[in-house]
Design a protein around this motif. Structure first.
Motif, PDB file in Angstrom:
ATOM      1  N   GLN B  94       0.763  -1.203  -0.049  1.00 27.80           N
ATOM      2  CA  GLN B  94       0.135  -0.321  -0.120  1.00 27.80           C
ATOM      3  C   GLN B  94       0.931   1.175   0.178  1.00 27.80           C
ATOM      4  O   GLN B  94       0.405   2.522  -0.274  1.00 27.80           O
ATOM      5  N   ALA B  97       1.627   1.345  -4.045  1.00 29.84           N
ATOM      6  CA  ALA B  97       0.753   1.147  -4.986  1.00 29.84           C
ATOM      7  C   ALA B  97       0.300   2.363  -6.153  1.00 29.84           C
ATOM      8  O   ALA B  97       0.039   2.104  -7.149  1.00 29.84           O
ATOM      9  N   ARG B 110       0.817  -2.710 -10.892  1.00 28.11           N
ATOM     10  CA  ARG B 110      -0.345  -2.788  -9.915  1.00 28.11           C
ATOM     11  C   ARG B 110      -1.060  -3.705 -10.396  1.00 28.11           C
ATOM     12  O   ARG B 110      -1.767  -4.284  -9.485  1.00 28.11           O
ATOM     13  N   ASN B 114      -2.102  -6.562  -7.478  1.00 32.31           N
ATOM     14  CA  ASN B 114      -3.076  -6.407  -6.798  1.00 32.31           C
ATOM     15  C   ASN B 114      -4.542  -6.283  -7.663  1.00 32.31           C
ATOM     16  O   ASN B 114      -5.260  -5.265  -7.395  1.00 32.31           O
ATOM     17  N   LEU B 228      -8.427   3.535  -3.980  1.00 32.90           N
ATOM     18  CA  LEU B 228      -8.753   3.703  -2.638  1.00 32.90           C
ATOM     19  C   LEU B 228     -10.155   3.786  -2.427  1.00 32.90           C
ATOM     20  O   LEU B 228     -11.022   2.782  -1.886  1.00 32.90           O
ATOM     21  N   LYS B 232     -11.363  -0.089  -2.485  1.00 29.65           N
ATOM     22  CA  LYS B 232     -11.318  -0.659  -1.124  1.00 29.65           C
ATOM     23  C   LYS B 232     -12.800  -0.574  -0.088  1.00 29.65           C
ATOM     24  O   LYS B 232     -13.116  -1.387   0.481  1.00 29.65           O
ATOM     25  N   GLU B 250     -10.710  -6.261  -0.484  1.00 26.81           N
ATOM     26  CA  GLU B 250      -9.552  -6.536  -0.828  1.00 26.81           C
ATOM     27  C   GLU B 250      -9.154  -7.496   0.401  1.00 26.81           C
ATOM     28  O   GLU B 250      -9.585  -7.488   1.778  1.00 26.81           O
ATOM     29  N   LEU B 261      -5.106  -2.500   5.457  1.00 25.06           N
ATOM     30  CA  LEU B 261      -4.958  -2.212   4.054  1.00 25.06           C
ATOM     31  C   LEU B 261      -5.277  -0.844   3.791  1.00 25.06           C
ATOM     32  O   LEU B 261      -4.661   0.050   3.234  1.00 25.06           O
ATOM     33  N   TYR B 262      -6.423  -0.664   4.045  1.00 22.11           N
ATOM     34  CA  TYR B 262      -7.233   0.567   3.953  1.00 22.11           C
ATOM     35  C   TYR B 262      -6.620   1.795   4.660  1.00 22.11           C
ATOM     36  O   TYR B 262      -6.313   2.594   4.041  1.00 22.11           O
ATOM     37  N   GLN B 264      -3.335   1.956   5.825  1.00 23.04           N
ATOM     38  CA  GLN B 264      -2.156   2.017   5.209  1.00 23.04           C
ATOM     39  C   GLN B 264      -2.384   2.925   4.056  1.00 23.04           C
ATOM     40  O   GLN B 264      -1.416   3.993   3.766  1.00 23.04           O
ATOM     41  N   ALA B 265      -3.401   2.648   3.121  1.00 24.17           N
ATOM     42  CA  ALA B 265      -3.371   3.421   1.711  1.00 24.17           C
ATOM     43  C   ALA B 265      -3.616   4.667   2.190  1.00 24.17           C
ATOM     44  O   ALA B 265      -3.121   5.782   1.395  1.00 24.17           O
TER      45      ALA B 265
END
Lengths: 454, 366
Positions: B94, B97, B110, B114, B228, B232, B250, B261-262, B264-265
């Motif tokens: 993340q 990405a 990417r 993913n 994002l 996500k 995800e 993950l969300y 961190q993004a």
């Protein structure tokens, strides 16, 4: 009064300025068409898009598939024929029709410059621009006249004066003069220009450009008309337009205006230009210098003057039509086009369309790039008439896909001249309840701000 | 008199011709009151993008090593070690990405790493047949982190069930190939940033649509909006269709990974906006400073406060978006609405303030 009017319309002047104008106009138009093709814009703007935004009342004007190229070829050829003055009347009518057709195909590409070309070529239909230094005059001495009515040259000056002066009037507003918008946004982004890049970062430069641009537009017609300031004014024309060419992606327009401004000079200057051309191409210019007065049947003359007079009355009135709408012009853009409002707005939008099936309550969002090119999407997202037309297009499209009882909503935001973006269209209004018209679009949300001035 | 005008026309034409080219090198040597885009690009490249890839590369190497260890000796212990590494690599992914520019763009980096939801049945078919080519664009949905997610979590109810699957050579091979491909693609992108591409990127100071700032800003906003916001949250929550779709989450097969993950993004996007160095508290030039330079500190504040709202709203979300979607999707839709407000601020207001065009099409203006 009446006598002096009659006297004016019966007075003659040298035809050379109009001949030079015709040649310059034809060559620049040919160059524009070639440039348009070389940039790949015919394909990109008229062939690729699946959908085109029509002008109200001109929905029948559509690109012609691969024949669109033919249309451009015809337009370019007509421009060339205008330049050399061969079969002039047919050539200029063909040019006017083909060029205007091209412009009407998709209002996404609307530019004041294109509109200027359209109406200029319209007025040229009624002027004897081929009576001097043209192939027509060369081949048929019966059509050759060195002297043409004075108004034939004055009306081009008048049109140029209207363009500049109205563009100047449009700059008399608080965004342009007090906030130096949108130049304050645009100029700093030109940081990588040689010599000027750093200067463009300064705030005072935006103000200086705003104010001098306004003064230039308002004054230049008069400075060009007045003999003693003419040469300095012409230098200003060159500097101004070259500067705009350097700073903005403005295409051929600066060159067109520079060449057009030559018409203000005396016939002597134009004879010098034609002498030069004659020597390049081995043309015996004296053959045209016959001192003959342009002759026209009285009926035809009356008709021509009537058309030209109506044309100019319309031109003078049309830019004021925005006064019929009560809301902020820059926000609603009702009455914005065809009014010489040039470079006044940094405006962008964001529009997300929602299609609702009224029966089942199911909804989904539209991916605009499925239907529009990035350029179309950009233009659509801040102009209400585009948004409305697109909503109807979406409804038609999804009806064909089997959805019935469709409603279309849009969530949209618009940012104007550095203001924070605001909601633009009522998100809870089904756009299909409205048809395009010249009436005020009630689904546009209020601006909640004021731009003072004209 | 005519001579003067001729010289003037000539000079101005030459000037016009020169000005349409750009010599990025020296945009401002006197440095007073100008914003140095070159310095901003250098900050992006040297303090954010390259270190992020370098860090991520070390995690994908670890990932490959542990995958190898697991395939050589499929035990529950090795599975857990590998799974932990997978989770940490996925989180680290993340941080890179959004940098879909240069080599990453060229390789469809990417998309290979993913693309989700995974085409599970295609993966199973390929494992069964033992013949596949992960380099084909048609295999986007059969590899990368979503494939690892499935292969490490989705093959059985218990770890013992999963380990049992790896008695078959075909599963081992596929798992190892997926890890290797993640690592090798990352290697390629990383070395381009440690090498030539860094200079190409930083020297692209032109103000045109081909300049690095314009191009990357388009990527940044596209990442935020499409990957994002929509990827996500939007798709799983059914924000576009009205019907929630858990399979679109995800890291669908992992227990509690999706929210990490969300977060961190979001953090990566926000840090980038602030010009914050990777893994350090220092900051350099980025959008925030650029907006402040242009007297639009108000807008920078709005954008940051919206990031704040997004982060605090995320506290309410379940660690597993799958269960969040299944139990209380309304909160997901609230998250979507908050993310959406930021889209407008970035894609409309910021881009307008910076005079950058989105999805640039070259045509004349007035």
């Amino acid at each position: 009064m009446r006598r002096s009017v009659t006297k004016y319309f019966n007075s003659f002047t040298d035809a050379a300025p109009l001949a030079v104008f015709r040649i310059g106009f034809g060559i620049l138009m040919l160059a524009s068409i070639i440039r348009f093709y070389l940039n790949g814009w015919i394909e990109k703007l008229y062939i690729t898009p699946k959908f085109h935004f029509s002008y109200y009342g001109f929905e029948w004007v559509k690109p012609l598939g691969d024949f669109t190229y033919l249309l451009f070829i015809i337009c370019g050829l007509a421009a060339f024929f205008v330049a050399i003055g061969y079969k002039y009347r047919i050539a200029i009518i063909t040019f006017f029709l083909s060029f205007t057709y091209i412009e009407l195909m998709d209002k996404t590409t609307y530019l004041n410059h294109y509109y200027f070309i359209s109406i200029l070529s319209f007025i040229l239909i009624f002027l004897p621009a081929n009576s001097y230094f043209s192939l027509d005059a060369w081949k048929n001495s019966g059509k050759a006249f060195q002297k043409i009515p004075r108004w034939c040259i004055d009306c081009i000056k008048l049109l140029l004066a209207i363009v500049y002066f109205y563009a100047g009037l449009a700059k008399l507003n608080s965004d342009w003069l007090i906030r130096a918008m949108p130049l304050k946004i645009w100029l700093p982004s030109k940081y990588d220009l040689p010599f000027l890049g750093d200067l463009m970062q300064q705030e005072w430069i935006s103000y200086a450009f705003s104010w001098s641009g306004m003064l230039y537009d308002l004054l230049i017609p008069f400075l060009l008309l007045y003999r003693r300031t003419r040469f300095a004014a012409f230098l200003a024309v060159i500097i101004f337009h070259v500067l705009t060419r350097v700073l903005f992606p403005i295409g051929m327009f600066p060159y067109i205006m520079i060449v057009s401004a030559l018409i203000f000079f005396s016939p002597r200057v134009h004879h010098q230009i034609l002498n030069k051309i004659s020597s390049w191409f081995n043309i015996s210019k004296v053959k045209f210098d016959n001192n003959k007065l342009f002759q026209n049947k009285p009926k035809q003359k009356k008709f021509t003057i009537l058309v030209v007079a109506i044309f100019f009355i319309l031109q003078l009135i049309l830019p004021w039509r925005y006064l019929l709408y009560s809301n902020e012009l820059f926000w609603t853009e009702e009455g914005y086009r065809f009014s010489w409002r040039v470079m006044l707005m940094e405006k962008a939008g964001y529009a997300e369309f929602k299609v609702v099936d009224a029966d089942s309550g199911k909804r989904f969002y539209v991916n605009n790039s499925d239907f529009l090119t990035p350029f179309q999407e950009k233009q659509m997202s801040f102009q209400p008439d585009f948004i409305l037309q697109y909503a109807h297009f979406l409804a038609d499209h999804f009806r064909k896909e089997g959805h019935s009882n469709i409603e279309v909503y849009v969530e949209s935001y618009v940012g104007l001249n550095g203001r924070k973006s605001k909601p633009y269209i009522s998100a809870d209004v089904n756009l299909l309840n409205f048809d395009d018209s010249f009436e005020h679009k009630t689904f546009i949300l209020p601006f909640y701000d004021e731009i003072k001035g004209l | 008199m005519k001579k003067i005008s001729r010289i003037l026309i000539l000079a101005s034409l030459i000037f016009t011709a020169c000005s349409s080219e750009n010599d990025g090198a020296e945009s401002n040597e006197n440095g007073v009151d100008t914003f140095d885009r070159g310095a901003m690009l250098a900050n992006w490249a040297d303090n954010i993008i390259a270190p992020s890839f370098n860090n991520f590369k070390s995690t994908t190497q670890q990932l490959e090593d542990l995958t190898l260890a697991f395939t050589l000796n499929p035990s529950e212990e090795n599975l857990i070690a590998l799974r932990n590494q997978f989770e940490s690599s996925y989180v680290n992914f993340q941080t890179v990405a959004m940098f879909d520019i240069g080599k990453a763009e060229e390789l469809s980096y990417r998309r290979f790493l993913n693309t989700y939801p995974l085409a599970t049945s295609d993966v199973e078919n390929k494992i069964a047949s033992g013949s596949y080519n992960l380099e084909l664009p048609s295999s986007f949905k059969e590899q990368g982190f979503p494939a690892l997610d499935y292969l490490l979590n989705g093959l059985g109810e218990t770890d013992a069930d999963i380990v049992a699957k790896y008695s078959a050579e075909n599963y081992k091979n596929y798992l190892l190939d997926v890890s290797k491909r993640i690592n090798s693609l990352t290697e390629e992108v990383n070395s381009s940033w440690q090498g030539d591409y860094r200079d190409t990127f930083v020297s692209g100071t032109s103000s045109s649509s081909t300049g690095s700032v314009d191009r990357f800003t388009n990527k940044y906003i596209m990442y935020y909006e499409t990957f994002l916001r929509s990827g996500k949250i939007g798709y799983p929550a059914g924000a576009f269709t009205g019907t929630p779709s858990p399979i679109n989450v995800e890291a669908y097969y992992s227990a509690d990974l999706s929210k990490k993950l969300y977060l961190q993004a979001i953090k990566t996007t926000q840090d980038f906006f602030n010009g914050k160095y990777f893994n350090s508290s220092s900051t350099g030039m980025s959008y925030k400073q650029y907006l402040e330079f242009l007297d639009r500190g108000d807008l920078a504040d709005d954008i940051l406060s919206q990031f704040g709202t997004i982060n605090s709203q995320a506290i309410n979300l379940n660690d597993s978006f799958k269960s969040q979607v299944e139990t209380n999707n309304t909160l997901m839709l609230v998250a979507f609405d908050e993310l959406q407000k930021e889209v407008v601020l970035l894609k409309l207001d910021m881009v307008q303030a910076l005079s950058i065009s989105i999805n640039y099409v070259d045509s004349d203006g007035d």
